[in-house]
Design a protein around this motif. Structure first.
Motif, PDB file in Angstrom:
ATOM      1  N   UNK A 153       0.821  -1.219   0.000  1.00 28.64           N
ATOM      2  CA  UNK A 153       0.000   0.000   0.000  1.00 28.64           C
ATOM      3  C   UNK A 153       0.850   1.262   0.000  1.00 28.64           C
ATOM      4  N   UNK A 154       1.964   1.243   0.706  1.00 26.46           N
ATOM      5  CA  UNK A 154       2.844   2.416   0.730  1.00 26.46           C
ATOM      6  C   UNK A 154       3.420   2.666  -0.662  1.00 26.46           C
ATOM      7  N   UNK A 155       3.848   1.591  -1.331  1.00 31.09           N
ATOM      8  CA  UNK A 155       4.410   1.732  -2.673  1.00 31.09           C
ATOM      9  C   UNK A 155       3.355   2.167  -3.682  1.00 31.09           C
ATOM     10  N   UNK A 156       2.146   1.650  -3.526  1.00 31.53           N
ATOM     11  CA  UNK A 156       1.062   2.054  -4.427  1.00 31.53           C
ATOM     12  C   UNK A 156       0.750   3.536  -4.250  1.00 31.53           C
ATOM     13  N   UNK A 157       0.725   3.989  -3.013  1.00 28.57           N
ATOM     14  CA  UNK A 157       0.505   5.410  -2.753  1.00 28.57           C
ATOM     15  C   UNK A 157       1.632   6.243  -3.346  1.00 28.57           C
ATOM     16  N   UNK A 158       2.860   5.726  -3.251  1.00 22.24           N
ATOM     17  CA  UNK A 158       4.003   6.416  -3.833  1.00 22.24           C
ATOM     18  C   UNK A 158       3.905   6.517  -5.333  1.00 22.24           C
ATOM     19  N   UNK A 159       3.393   5.463  -5.975  1.00 25.17           N
ATOM     20  CA  UNK A 159       3.219   5.472  -7.422  1.00 25.17           C
ATOM     21  C   UNK A 159       2.198   6.531  -7.829  1.00 25.17           C
ATOM     22  N   UNK A 160       1.098   6.582  -7.114  1.00 25.43           N
ATOM     23  CA  UNK A 160       0.066   7.591  -7.402  1.00 25.43           C
ATOM     24  C   UNK A 160       0.626   8.989  -7.212  1.00 25.43           C
ATOM     25  N   UNK A 161       1.408   9.175  -6.165  1.00 27.74           N
ATOM     26  CA  UNK A 161       2.016  10.476  -5.900  1.00 27.74           C
ATOM     27  C   UNK A 161       3.030  10.848  -6.972  1.00 27.74           C
ATOM     28  N   UNK A 162       3.815   9.869  -7.415  1.00 29.66           N
ATOM     29  CA  UNK A 162       4.804  10.134  -8.467  1.00 29.66           C
ATOM     30  C   UNK A 162       4.121  10.561  -9.760  1.00 29.66           C
ATOM     31  N   UNK A 163       2.978   9.967 -10.061  1.00 24.63           N
ATOM     32  CA  UNK A 163       2.217  10.332 -11.258  1.00 24.63           C
ATOM     33  C   UNK A 163       1.657  11.744 -11.112  1.00 24.63           C
ATOM     34  N   UNK A 164       1.095  12.050  -9.957  1.00 24.14           N
ATOM     35  CA  UNK A 164       0.616  13.402  -9.688  1.00 24.14           C
ATOM     36  C   UNK A 164      -0.695  13.731 -10.373  1.00 24.14           C
ATOM     37  N   UNK A 165      -1.015  15.011 -10.383  1.00 23.79           N
ATOM     38  CA  UNK A 165      -2.246  15.502 -11.010  1.00 23.79           C
ATOM     39  C   UNK A 165      -1.924  16.052 -12.394  1.00 23.79           C
ATOM     40  N   UNK A 166      -2.760  15.716 -13.370  1.00 25.75           N
ATOM     41  CA  UNK A 166      -2.526  16.181 -14.742  1.00 25.75           C
ATOM     42  C   UNK A 166      -3.796  16.811 -15.299  1.00 25.75           C
ATOM     43  N   UNK A 167      -3.607  17.754 -16.233  1.00 20.23           N
ATOM     44  CA  UNK A 167      -4.748  18.433 -16.831  1.00 20.23           C
ATOM     45  C   UNK A 167      -4.729  18.387 -18.349  1.00 20.23           C
ATOM     46  N   UNK A 168      -3.713  17.742 -18.925  1.00 20.76           N
ATOM     47  CA  UNK A 168      -3.600  17.691 -20.381  1.00 20.76           C
ATOM     48  C   UNK A 168      -2.852  16.428 -20.782  1.00 20.76           C
ATOM     49  N   UNK A 169      -2.908  16.118 -22.067  1.00 16.51           N
ATOM     50  CA  UNK A 169      -2.179  14.955 -22.572  1.00 16.51           C
ATOM     51  C   UNK A 169      -0.679  15.133 -22.398  1.00 16.51           C
ATOM     52  N   UNK A 170      -0.178  16.347 -22.623  1.00 18.14           N
ATOM     53  CA  UNK A 170       1.251  16.602 -22.458  1.00 18.14           C
ATOM     54  C   UNK A 170       1.676  16.353 -21.020  1.00 18.14           C
ATOM     55  N   UNK A 171       0.891  16.849 -20.069  1.00 15.96           N
ATOM     56  CA  UNK A 171       1.210  16.633 -18.661  1.00 15.96           C
ATOM     57  C   UNK A 171       1.130  15.153 -18.304  1.00 15.96           C
ATOM     58  N   UNK A 172       0.197  14.443 -18.924  1.00 19.27           N
ATOM     59  CA  UNK A 172       0.068  13.021 -18.634  1.00 19.27           C
ATOM     60  C   UNK A 172       1.286  12.244 -19.126  1.00 19.27           C
ATOM     61  N   UNK A 173       1.839  12.635 -20.259  1.00 16.13           N
ATOM     62  CA  UNK A 173       3.040  11.960 -20.736  1.00 16.13           C
ATOM     63  C   UNK A 173       4.207  12.173 -19.779  1.00 16.13           C
ATOM     64  N   UNK A 174       4.338  13.381 -19.267  1.00 18.00           N
ATOM     65  CA  UNK A 174       5.386  13.647 -18.277  1.00 18.00           C
ATOM     66  C   UNK A 174       5.128  12.869 -16.990  1.00 18.00           C
ATOM     67  N   UNK A 175       3.861  12.751 -16.614  1.00 18.40           N
ATOM     68  CA  UNK A 175       3.505  12.014 -15.404  1.00 18.40           C
ATOM     69  C   UNK A 175       3.819  10.528 -15.541  1.00 18.40           C
TER      70      UNK A 175
END
Length: 203
Positions: free
Chosen positions: A54-76
């Motif tokens: 669960x800690x690693x899964x939370x870390x993965x979600x945090x590493x991905x972060x919040x995105x608002x566009x396709x470009x941001x999603x690619x960086x995420x």
């Protein structure tokens, strides 16, 4: 290096092909957050049976972060792949993996492009399963080279939902835990190399 039949299959696969293709070729189980196989040793010769707590899964979600566009999603996605490489390397003993195949050839814990493509695809599947991908869909891995335009080389890939553009997400060029390059397929398939051509800023 990849076999001829594998190359032809990867070349023929279209943007709607399954990301699970590489797992089928390598005899790997389809990855889930609770059970997946991490490849190393060239061509998935070595496979570590791992899971995300669960800690690693939370870390993965945090590493991905919040995105608002396709470009941001690619960086995420690139951030998430780097995060997964770091935590899995500590378990698999691949912390010293050197970018590229030949620089670290023969060293323990080294990954080739097939290892990297499988592991990166695993991370992308996790992002999909967590409901984080809004602007892209997964597809099979892409391959270039075939000895005519250089050594055969394989990468994980995604498709932009709106534009339909394909992008390679290539972690092979960099050492363990460093963000992969996200490159438009047309440039990547033409032989793009960051050491020669420089990084690509994807709009």
């Amino acid at each position: 290096m990849v076999g001829t039949a594998t190359l032809l299959t990867a070349c023929a696969a279209g943007p709607n092909s399954s990301p699970n293709m590489i797992f089928e070729r390598k005899g790997l189980t389809e990855p889930t957050l609770s059970s997946f196989q991490y490849c190393h040793g060239y061509g998935c010769l070595k496979k570590e049976n791992l899971s995300l707590n669960e800690v690693e899964k939370t870390g993965l979600i945090s590493a991905f972060g919040a995105v608002a566009s396709a470009q941001e999603e690619r960086a995420a996605m690139a951030n998430a792949v780097a995060y997964m490489e770091r935590i899995n390397a500590a378990k698999a003993g691949t912390e010293n993996d050197v970018g590229g195949t030949f620089a670290g050839y023969g060293q323990s814990g080294q990954l080739d492009c097939e290892d990297e493509a499988a592991n990166t695809t695993t991370t992308l599947i996790f992002l999909q399963d967590l409901g984080l991908l809004k602007h892209h869909r997964l597809r099979s891995q892409v391959t270039r080279g075939f000895f005519i335009g250089g050594w055969p080389h394989t990468s994980a890939a995604v498709v932009d939902n709106v534009s339909g553009e394909n992008f390679a997400i290539d972690s092979w060029f960099e050492s363990s835990g460093v963000k992969p390059h996200v490159v438009p397929y047309d440039a990547w398939s033409s032989g793009w190399d960051p050491a020669r051509d420089g990084p690509i800023v994807v709009e």
